[in-house]
Design a protein around this motif. Structure first.
Motif, PDB file in Angstrom:
ATOM      1  N   THR A  68       0.814  -1.222   0.000  1.00 23.57           N
ATOM      2  CA  THR A  68       0.000   0.000   0.000  1.00 23.57           C
ATOM      3  C   THR A  68       0.845   1.269   0.000  1.00 23.57           C
ATOM      4  OG1 THR A  68      -0.162  -0.032   2.406  1.00 23.57           O
ATOM      5  CG2 THR A  68      -1.930  -1.152   1.181  1.00 23.57           C
ATOM      6  N   ARG A  69       2.183   1.124  -0.022  1.00 22.21           N
ATOM      7  CA  ARG A  69       3.115   2.255   0.002  1.00 22.21           C
ATOM      8  C   ARG A  69       2.873   3.137   1.232  1.00 22.21           C
ATOM      9  NH1 ARG A  69       5.498  -0.779  -2.543  1.00 22.21           N
ATOM     10  NH2 ARG A  69       5.667  -0.844  -4.784  1.00 22.21           N
ATOM     11  N   GLN A  70       2.453   2.506   2.316  1.00 19.63           N
ATOM     12  CA  GLN A  70       2.114   3.225   3.533  1.00 19.63           C
ATOM     13  C   GLN A  70       3.302   3.282   4.483  1.00 19.63           C
ATOM     14  OE1 GLN A  70      -1.454   1.730   5.213  1.00 19.63           O
ATOM     15  NE2 GLN A  70      -1.724   3.463   6.568  1.00 19.63           N
ATOM     16  N   GLY A  71       3.543   4.443   5.071  1.00 11.64           N
ATOM     17  CA  GLY A  71       4.584   4.590   6.070  1.00 11.64           C
ATOM     18  C   GLY A  71       4.097   4.108   7.429  1.00 11.64           C
ATOM     19  N   ILE A  72       5.024   3.560   8.207  1.00 13.41           N
ATOM     20  CA  ILE A  72       4.743   3.077   9.553  1.00 13.41           C
ATOM     21  C   ILE A  72       5.754   3.763  10.462  1.00 13.41           C
ATOM     22  CG2 ILE A  72       4.690   1.038  11.059  1.00 13.41           C
ATOM     23  CD1 ILE A  72       4.221  -0.597   8.394  1.00 13.41           C
ATOM     24  N   ALA A  73       5.313   4.278  11.590  1.00 15.95           N
ATOM     25  CA  ALA A  73       6.201   5.009  12.491  1.00 15.95           C
ATOM     26  C   ALA A  73       7.320   4.119  13.020  1.00 15.95           C
ATOM     27  CB  ALA A  73       5.403   5.589  13.655  1.00 15.95           C
ATOM     28  N   MET A  74       8.499   4.715  13.175  1.00 12.22           N
ATOM     29  CA  MET A  74       9.645   4.022  13.766  1.00 12.22           C
ATOM     30  C   MET A  74       9.404   3.846  15.253  1.00 12.22           C
ATOM     31  SD  MET A  74      12.619   2.796  13.051  1.00 12.22           S
ATOM     32  CE  MET A  74      13.802   2.035  14.123  1.00 12.22           C
ATOM     33  N   THR A  75       9.810   2.701  15.803  1.00  7.39           N
ATOM     34  CA  THR A  75       9.744   2.454  17.239  1.00  7.39           C
ATOM     35  C   THR A  75      11.128   2.054  17.728  1.00  7.39           C
ATOM     36  OG1 THR A  75       9.204   0.123  16.948  1.00  7.39           O
ATOM     37  CG2 THR A  75       7.338   1.662  17.113  1.00  7.39           C
ATOM     38  N   ALA A  76      11.290   1.971  19.024  1.00 12.39           N
ATOM     39  CA  ALA A  76      12.541   1.508  19.617  1.00 12.39           C
ATOM     40  C   ALA A  76      12.186   0.475  20.681  1.00 12.39           C
ATOM     41  CB  ALA A  76      13.280   2.683  20.254  1.00 12.39           C
ATOM     42  N   PRO A  77      12.992  -0.518  20.916  1.00  8.07           N
ATOM     43  CA  PRO A  77      14.251  -0.799  20.244  1.00  8.07           C
ATOM     44  C   PRO A  77      14.057  -1.720  19.043  1.00  8.07           C
ATOM     45  CG  PRO A  77      14.028  -2.238  22.131  1.00  8.07           C
ATOM     46  CD  PRO A  77      12.791  -1.347  22.093  1.00  8.07           C
ATOM     47  N   VAL A  78      15.151  -1.945  18.328  1.00  7.94           N
ATOM     48  CA  VAL A  78      15.211  -2.894  17.228  1.00  7.94           C
ATOM     49  C   VAL A  78      15.938  -4.127  17.764  1.00  7.94           C
ATOM     50  CG1 VAL A  78      16.055  -3.309  14.891  1.00  7.94           C
ATOM     51  CG2 VAL A  78      15.303  -1.012  15.564  1.00  7.94           C
ATOM     52  N   ALA A  79      15.412  -5.313  17.516  1.00  5.91           N
ATOM     53  CA  ALA A  79      15.999  -6.529  18.087  1.00  5.91           C
ATOM     54  C   ALA A  79      16.916  -7.234  17.106  1.00  5.91           C
ATOM     55  CB  ALA A  79      14.889  -7.493  18.504  1.00  5.91           C
ATOM     56  N   GLN A  80      18.015  -7.745  17.615  1.00  9.23           N
ATOM     57  CA  GLN A  80      18.940  -8.548  16.818  1.00  9.23           C
ATOM     58  C   GLN A  80      19.251  -9.798  17.610  1.00  9.23           C
ATOM     59  OE1 GLN A  80      22.514  -6.575  15.620  1.00  9.23           O
ATOM     60  NE2 GLN A  80      23.414  -8.409  14.782  1.00  9.23           N
ATOM     61  N   GLU A  81      18.940 -10.952  17.039  1.00  6.37           N
ATOM     62  CA  GLU A  81      19.086 -12.226  17.731  1.00  6.37           C
ATOM     63  C   GLU A  81      19.961 -13.177  16.927  1.00  6.37           C
ATOM     64  OE1 GLU A  81      16.124 -15.948  18.674  1.00  6.37           O
ATOM     65  OE2 GLU A  81      15.331 -13.913  18.773  1.00  6.37           O
ATOM     66  N   ALA A  82      20.995 -13.708  17.556  1.00  4.29           N
ATOM     67  CA  ALA A  82      21.840 -14.702  16.895  1.00  4.29           C
ATOM     68  C   ALA A  82      21.048 -15.997  16.781  1.00  4.29           C
ATOM     69  CB  ALA A  82      23.121 -14.935  17.688  1.00  4.29           C
ATOM     70  N   VAL A  83      20.994 -16.566  15.597  1.00  2.00           N
ATOM     71  CA  VAL A  83      20.226 -17.781  15.354  1.00  2.00           C
ATOM     72  C   VAL A  83      20.988 -18.993  15.844  1.00  2.00           C
ATOM     73  CG1 VAL A  83      19.220 -19.237  13.547  1.00  2.00           C
ATOM     74  CG2 VAL A  83      19.075 -16.754  13.384  1.00  2.00           C
TER      75      VAL A  83
END
Length: 197
Positions: A68-83
């Motif tokens: 839909t080419r719709q923007g979504i607000a940025m949130t915090a935090p961003v998660a990074q998980e080692a697989v």
């Protein structure tokens, strides 16, 4: 799991996931988080490379790379998980990448969105899902959160968890709440580990 925030500062109103503080002991906390909706990607590389690759893909999605080419607000935090890593109470494992160097990088979606209302990503590597409610032990600290610093703080967190007869059930995570240009002494960081309720 490593949490990395790429945007957000005191001057920017960035939504963070709600939680209930269950316990506080100096810089240590126990928090209950509700179920959350997340967008995530799986990428390869060392910790920094994976964070950058994952961030670019997820930022593309929230900035309009969706049906839909719709923007979504940025949130915090961003998660990074080692697989593929498992938690070990005797040593921190979250800061060490998996043997394959594969990571899951995750953005929490704003509360206004649900799985049913989020736009479909253009890039098939971006997946949407709901997390389960969870309890975390958390240690807050400032600075650059270099791997050695994170290892030390993770050791402290796991020792605190063990000394309080709590039981870790997940990976240690790193949460950074400031953009890269924030001065090191003004940065808010946390290491977190999921624990039994």
């Amino acid at each position: 799991m490593l949490l990395v925030t790429a945007l957000g500062s005191a001057a920017m109103a960035v939504e963070t996931p709600p939680y209930k503080e269950v316990r506080r002991d100096g810089d240590f906390e126990v928090r209950d988080y509700p179920a959350l909706v997340v967008a995530e990607v799986t990428v390869d590389g060392d910790q920094k490379e994976a964070a950058n690759k994952g961030f670019r893909l997820l930022a593309g999605y929230i900035f309009g790379a969706n049906r839909t080419r719709q923007g979504i607000a940025m949130t915090a935090p961003v998660a990074q998980e080692a697989v593929g890593e498992k938690i070990a109470m005797t040593a921190p494992v979250a800061q060490t990448q998996s043997a394959a160097g594969t990571w899951v990088v995750r953005f929490t979606m704003p509360r206004a969105w649900s799985l049913e209302t989020l736009p479909v990503p253009d890039d098939s590597r971006v997946t949407l899902r709901r997390t389960e409610p969870a309890r975390f032990a958390v240690l807050r600290f400032s600075g650059l959160a270099r791997p050695d610093d994170v290892r030390t703080r993770s050791d402290e967190l796991l020792a605190w968890v063990k000394s309080h007869d709590l039981h870790a059930t997940g990976r240690v995570t790193l949460a950074q709440y400031n953009p890269p240009w924030t001065l090191w002494f003004m940065r808010r960081n946390e290491v977190m580990v999921e624990i039994e309720r």
